[in-house]
Design a protein around this motif. Structure first.
Motif, mmCIF file in Angstrom:
data_model
loop_
_atom_site.group_PDB
_atom_site.id
_atom_site.type_symbol
_atom_site.label_atom_id
_atom_site.label_comp_id
_atom_site.label_asym_id
_atom_site.label_seq_id
_atom_site.Cartn_x
_atom_site.Cartn_y
_atom_site.Cartn_z
ATOM 1 N N PHE A 85 0.819 -1.207 0.000
ATOM 2 C CA PHE A 85 0.000 0.000 0.000
ATOM 3 C C PHE A 85 0.860 1.266 0.000
ATOM 4 N N ILE A 86 1.963 1.248 0.744
ATOM 5 C CA ILE A 86 2.840 2.421 0.751
ATOM 6 C C ILE A 86 3.415 2.666 -0.642
ATOM 7 N N GLY A 87 3.690 1.599 -1.380
ATOM 8 C CA GLY A 87 4.222 1.734 -2.726
ATOM 9 C C GLY A 87 3.244 2.322 -3.727
ATOM 10 N N LEU A 88 1.958 2.410 -3.385
ATOM 11 C CA LEU A 88 0.975 2.994 -4.294
ATOM 12 C C LEU A 88 0.997 4.520 -4.278
ATOM 13 N N PHE A 89 1.601 5.113 -3.272
ATOM 14 C CA PHE A 89 1.668 6.569 -3.206
ATOM 15 C C PHE A 89 2.694 7.091 -4.208
ATOM 16 N N PRO A 90 2.447 8.273 -4.784
ATOM 17 C CA PRO A 90 3.383 8.820 -5.785
ATOM 18 C C PRO A 90 4.754 9.104 -5.185
ATOM 19 N N TYR A 91 5.793 8.846 -6.003
ATOM 20 C CA TYR A 91 7.183 9.152 -5.664
ATOM 21 C C TYR A 91 7.686 8.385 -4.442
ATOM 22 N N ILE A 92 7.076 7.264 -4.146
ATOM 23 C CA ILE A 92 7.527 6.434 -3.028
ATOM 24 C C ILE A 92 8.021 5.104 -3.580
ATOM 25 N N PHE A 93 9.157 4.693 -3.116
ATOM 26 C CA PHE A 93 9.814 3.474 -3.576
ATOM 27 C C PHE A 93 8.997 2.242 -3.187
ATOM 28 N N THR A 94 8.790 1.343 -4.151
ATOM 29 C CA THR A 94 8.031 0.112 -3.923
ATOM 30 C C THR A 94 9.004 -1.039 -3.714
ATOM 31 N N SER A 95 9.217 -1.424 -2.480
ATOM 32 C CA SER A 95 10.208 -2.463 -2.179
ATOM 33 C C SER A 95 9.738 -3.847 -2.610
ATOM 34 N N THR A 96 8.435 -4.106 -2.569
ATOM 35 C CA THR A 96 7.928 -5.430 -2.932
ATOM 36 C C THR A 96 7.971 -5.678 -4.436
ATOM 37 N N ALA A 97 8.339 -4.664 -5.214
ATOM 38 C CA ALA A 97 8.510 -4.850 -6.654
ATOM 39 C C ALA A 97 9.905 -5.351 -6.991
ATOM 40 N N HIS A 98 10.726 -5.616 -5.971
ATOM 41 C CA HIS A 98 12.084 -6.102 -6.176
ATOM 42 C C HIS A 98 12.188 -7.519 -5.643
ATOM 43 N N LEU A 99 12.767 -8.378 -6.465
ATOM 44 C CA LEU A 99 12.892 -9.791 -6.102
ATOM 45 C C LEU A 99 13.794 -9.981 -4.893
ATOM 46 N N ILE A 100 14.771 -9.109 -4.735
ATOM 47 C CA ILE A 100 15.686 -9.239 -3.593
ATOM 48 C C ILE A 100 14.940 -9.027 -2.275
ATOM 49 N N HIS A 101 13.916 -8.177 -2.289
ATOM 50 C CA HIS A 101 13.149 -7.917 -1.072
ATOM 51 C C HIS A 101 12.198 -9.066 -0.764
ATOM 52 N N THR A 102 11.482 -9.542 -1.775
ATOM 53 C CA THR A 102 10.531 -10.637 -1.557
ATOM 54 C C THR A 102 11.252 -11.941 -1.207
ATOM 55 N N LEU A 103 12.415 -12.163 -1.816
ATOM 56 C CA LEU A 103 13.185 -13.362 -1.466
ATOM 57 C C LEU A 103 13.744 -13.275 -0.058
ATOM 58 N N SER A 104 14.149 -12.067 0.348
ATOM 59 C CA SER A 104 14.670 -11.902 1.712
ATOM 60 C C SER A 104 13.581 -12.118 2.756
ATOM 61 N N ILE A 105 12.313 -11.978 2.360
ATOM 62 C CA ILE A 105 11.213 -12.271 3.285
ATOM 63 C C ILE A 105 10.913 -13.759 3.324
ATOM 64 N N ARG A 106 10.868 -14.375 2.154
ATOM 65 C CA ARG A 106 10.427 -15.759 2.055
ATOM 66 C C ARG A 106 11.538 -16.778 2.335
ATOM 67 N N LEU A 107 12.755 -16.523 1.834
ATOM 68 C CA LEU A 107 13.812 -17.525 1.928
ATOM 69 C C LEU A 107 14.206 -17.861 3.369
#
Length: 224
Positions: A85-107
């Motif tokens: 939801f935070i990534g939907l705001f303008p000019y805010i970085f979307t961390s969940t759009a990066h594989l390194i972030h999602t893998l660091s959560i799941r792995l």
């Protein structure tokens, strides 16, 4: 206009400060209002959501040997949905759009569950590698297939989440960049379409968080 379509997901900033990845932890600032004496409506909605998820995860797990397992997956759901939801705001970085972030959560979660499961329930894990009623001639191939399936689960979950977030953000970016060359009438239609896309992206943010946590719960049930 942006020179590169995928530069929207670039974690670097113009002021040369790596503050975009720190934004992924801004959700921590939302936690303190939960402990107010008189909770707000937003807190009540969030508590009802957590209670519902707890009941559903408890049904999916079906085993009560390890207490508090649902808290882990509720926390996983909370982290992902807030970052989406935070990534939907303008000019805010979307961390969940990066594989390194999602893998660091799941792995790390997957590795912890796998190691704990092999140490505590070795027979239970080995039993899941062989489906019931399978022909003996196919058992070696089925074991290989099930093993590969277990190994690629963290990657598939991470790629699913990243791909869905990237697809929606790219579509919004493409339509937004074409607005400067449109007439006023077409621009009004474009604004309406963008609002509808943002509504769809909000639904995707919720659904992907739910799918990620539900599949993590189901995968853990097979191991622990």
């Amino acid at each position: 206009m942006i020179t590169n379509l995928f530069s929207t997901f670039d974690p670097s900033t113009r002021i040369k400060l790596s503050i975009n990845w720190r934004r992924a932890l801004i959700w921590i600032l939302i936690i303190p209002p939960i402990y107010w004496l008189i909770p707000s409506r937003l807190n009540l909605i969030w508590l009802n959501l957590i209670t519902t998820l707890h009941k559903e995860f408890k049904i999916l797990i079906k085993r009560n040997e390890i207490k508090g397992r649902t808290i882990l997956f509720i926390a996983l759901f909370s982290i992902i949905i807030i970052n989406n939801f935070i990534g939907l705001f303008p000019y805010i970085f979307t961390s969940t759009a990066h594989l390194i972030h999602t893998l660091s959560i799941r792995l790390p979660l997957w590795l912890t569950i796998i190691i704990f499961g092999w140490l505590k329930n070795t027979k239970h894990i080995l039993a899941h590698l062989v489906p019931q009623g399978a022909p003996r001639a196919l058992l070696p191939f089925l074991v290989i297939i099930e093993t590969i399936s277990n190994l690629i689960r963290p990657g598939t979950l991470a790629i699913r989440l990243t791909a869905n977030i990237i697809a929606g953000h790219l579509l919004v970016t493409l339509l937004g960049n074409s607005g400067t060359s449109l007439s006023i009438y077409i621009l009004n239609i474009l604004i309406i379409v963008q609002i509808l896309l943002l509504t769809l992206e909000s639904a995707v943010a919720i659904i992907q968080s739910y799918v990620f946590s539900i599949l993590s719960t189901l995968y853990s049930r097979e191991v622990i």
